[in-house]
Design an enzyme around this catalytic site. Structure first.
Site, PDB file in Angstrom:
ATOM      1  N   HIS A 116       0.910  -1.324  -0.099  1.00 22.87           N
ATOM      2  CA  HIS A 116      -0.065  -0.167   0.182  1.00 22.87           C
ATOM      3  C   HIS A 116       1.004   1.305   0.019  1.00 22.87           C
ATOM      4  O   HIS A 116       2.142   1.276   0.534  1.00 22.87           O
ATOM      5  CB  HIS A 116      -1.149   0.023   1.283  1.00 22.87           C
ATOM      6  N   THR A 117       0.386   2.447  -0.533  1.00 25.58           N
ATOM      7  CA  THR A 117       0.874   3.540  -0.504  1.00 25.58           C
ATOM      8  C   THR A 117       0.059   4.544  -0.879  1.00 25.58           C
ATOM      9  O   THR A 117      -1.225   4.522  -1.468  1.00 25.58           O
ATOM     10  CB  THR A 117       2.275   3.610  -1.594  1.00 25.58           C
TER      11      THR A 117
END
Length: 156
Positions: A69-70
């Site tokens: 995730h980012t």
């Protein structure tokens, strides 16, 4: 927030072809690009951001699951994808085991609340042994979407 609010069904991969961490991430980001949820010109920078996050610590959290995730400035709404590997991928998971289910999450840079809510929703779902098993055994994209809907409390 429900899983089906942000997981793009058109970007679900029932059998990921890649066998290395960065290649898995690339394949999932490209699935979101192919689903017209991210612009092709942003693919490389999004992959860089995801790999930078991996350098902080593997998002392979154990029990056969990874949640790369980012946040990225090109993302307008929280979006995600799911991918499955029947063989398993060495993702440097915390428990040292291969990863079979991948939940990719991309969020706008200014969306701390919704980013955390989506991560919490994924985290809650993947703690359930039955959910993980059903996602691994689901028949095709439709079966995986039905499993996501069941977790969300949506009639299938």
């Amino acid at each position: 927030m429900k899983l089906t609010d942000f997981i793009v069904s058109e970007a679900i991969i029932t059998e990921i072809q890649s066998i290395e961490k960065e290649a898995v991430i690339r394949e999932m980001v490209c699935a979101l690009r192919d689903a017209k949820k991210i612009d092709a010109k942003d693919v490389g920078r999004i992959i860089e951001a995801l790999m930078k996050r991996e350098e902080l610590g593997s998002t392979g959290i154990g029990k056969g699951v990874a949640v790369p995730h980012t946040k990225h400035e090109s993302i307008k709404n929280v979006i995600g994808s799911v991918a499955r590997s029947t063989k398993g991928v060495d993702f440097n998971a915390l428990d040292g085991e291969p990863v079979f289910l991948f939940f990719l999450l991309l969020s706008p840079t200014d969306s701390t609340g919704s980013h955390l809510a989506a991560l919490e929703k994924i985290s809650t779902a993947i703690r359930d042994n039955d959910f993980r098993r059903f996602m691994r055994e689901a028949k095709g994209i439709e079966g995986m979407v039905d499993t996501l809907k069941e977790v969300d409390g949506i009639q299938v």
